[in-house]
Design a protein around this motif. Sequence first.
Motif, PDB file in Angstrom:
ATOM      1  N   LYS A 108     -45.247 110.204  77.329  1.00 16.56           N
ATOM      2  CA  LYS A 108     -46.353 110.386  76.380  1.00 16.56           C
ATOM      3  C   LYS A 108     -45.923 111.257  75.206  1.00 16.56           C
ATOM      4  O   LYS A 108     -46.228 110.965  74.043  1.00 16.56           O
ATOM      5  CB  LYS A 108     -47.551 111.020  77.085  1.00 16.56           C
ATOM      6  CG  LYS A 108     -48.364 110.059  77.923  1.00 16.56           C
ATOM      7  CD  LYS A 108     -49.566 110.750  78.528  1.00 16.56           C
ATOM      8  CE  LYS A 108     -50.399 109.774  79.347  1.00 16.56           C
ATOM      9  NZ  LYS A 108     -51.588 110.415  79.944  1.00 16.56           N
ATOM     10  N   SER A 122     -51.590 108.715  74.764  1.00 15.92           N
ATOM     11  CA  SER A 122     -52.091 107.640  75.623  1.00 15.92           C
ATOM     12  C   SER A 122     -51.021 106.783  76.292  1.00 15.92           C
ATOM     13  O   SER A 122     -51.317 106.145  77.316  1.00 15.92           O
ATOM     14  CB  SER A 122     -52.998 106.712  74.803  1.00 15.92           C
ATOM     15  OG  SER A 122     -52.271 106.050  73.783  1.00 15.92           O
ATOM     16  N   TYR A 123     -49.794 106.714  75.769  1.00 16.69           N
ATOM     17  CA  TYR A 123     -48.803 105.806  76.359  1.00 16.69           C
ATOM     18  C   TYR A 123     -47.701 106.586  77.090  1.00 16.69           C
ATOM     19  O   TYR A 123     -47.069 107.465  76.489  1.00 16.69           O
ATOM     20  CB  TYR A 123     -48.137 104.948  75.292  1.00 16.69           C
ATOM     21  CG  TYR A 123     -47.108 104.003  75.889  1.00 16.69           C
ATOM     22  CD1 TYR A 123     -47.493 102.763  76.370  1.00 16.69           C
ATOM     23  CD2 TYR A 123     -45.773 104.382  76.015  1.00 16.69           C
ATOM     24  CE1 TYR A 123     -46.558 101.914  76.954  1.00 16.69           C
ATOM     25  CE2 TYR A 123     -44.843 103.547  76.600  1.00 16.69           C
ATOM     26  CZ  TYR A 123     -45.240 102.316  77.069  1.00 16.69           C
ATOM     27  OH  TYR A 123     -44.327 101.488  77.671  1.00 16.69           O
ATOM     28  N   HIS A 178     -57.692 104.399  77.547  1.00 19.45           N
ATOM     29  CA  HIS A 178     -56.363 103.878  77.246  1.00 19.45           C
ATOM     30  C   HIS A 178     -56.458 102.497  76.621  1.00 19.45           C
ATOM     31  O   HIS A 178     -57.434 101.765  76.829  1.00 19.45           O
ATOM     32  CB  HIS A 178     -55.509 103.775  78.522  1.00 19.45           C
ATOM     33  CG  HIS A 178     -54.999 105.089  79.015  1.00 19.45           C
ATOM     34  ND1 HIS A 178     -53.933 105.740  78.431  1.00 19.45           N
ATOM     35  CD2 HIS A 178     -55.408 105.877  80.042  1.00 19.45           C
ATOM     36  CE1 HIS A 178     -53.701 106.872  79.080  1.00 19.45           C
ATOM     37  NE2 HIS A 178     -54.587 106.980  80.055  1.00 19.45           N
ATOM     38  N   ASP A 182     -51.105 100.592  77.216  1.00 16.24           N
ATOM     39  CA  ASP A 182     -50.876 101.877  77.883  1.00 16.24           C
ATOM     40  C   ASP A 182     -50.894 101.683  79.398  1.00 16.24           C
ATOM     41  O   ASP A 182     -50.064 102.231  80.129  1.00 16.24           O
ATOM     42  CB  ASP A 182     -51.955 102.896  77.512  1.00 16.24           C
ATOM     43  CG  ASP A 182     -51.950 103.263  76.048  1.00 16.24           C
ATOM     44  OD1 ASP A 182     -50.897 103.116  75.398  1.00 16.24           O
ATOM     45  OD2 ASP A 182     -53.015 103.698  75.551  1.00 16.24           O
TER      46      ASP A 182
END
Length: 225
Positions: A108, A122-123, A178, A182
């Motif tokens: 992230k 978010s990822y 998300h 994600d």
Amino acid sequence: MLLPAPLRAWLGLTAVLAALVVVVLGVLYAGHSESGRVDRWFIDPTADSVRPPWRRTALVLDFLGEPAGSVLLVGAIVTGCLLLRRPRAAVLVVAGVVMSVGTATLLKHLVGRTIHGDGNLSYPSGHTAFFTALALAVALLATGRLGLGRTAGMSLVLAAALVAGAAMSWAEVALSAHYPTDALGGWCTALAVVPATAWFVDRMADRMADRMADRMADAGRRGRR
């Protein structure tokens, strides 16, 4: 043995492919702060489109990925593993979850994708990585305990990962926490990390067992002198 020999090569290949997906998605969405084309194929994560009673279901799943819920869930599964006298599986449950969530958290900060503001990284989805990692650990325990072969074992492991990942992914996207990509990244993170963690736990446990056997053999030889 957490990784049965018939599954080892296939799970290794799965882990490599999953890691590639994580990297590709991370590169594509690095620094982004909005949904991409693939995300818009599914659902707009900025729209609160889920209503009761499904919203309550999503909230329950989301709670299981939060610190309090995850500790309760992991604690219950670890207790079950110990009651079944499967200490390696108990170690994998904890280590697999910690490594998967830790990897997701690190990614992230490296990728820097955000949702609903610059502070919301978010990822990839840590919730999805957590739930998938837990399902993989339990599925590997079941595969070993039931003595399943390559086809049945891989089917069980991948099905468990798919169901758990899909459930948590749906909840996270439905709650606007998300983007769909994600969630896919979180799912693939667990698929990449858990087999490697299981292999490492097997290696360490085997080494400890060999050392213990050597010490007992040495003690036996000294006792006969």
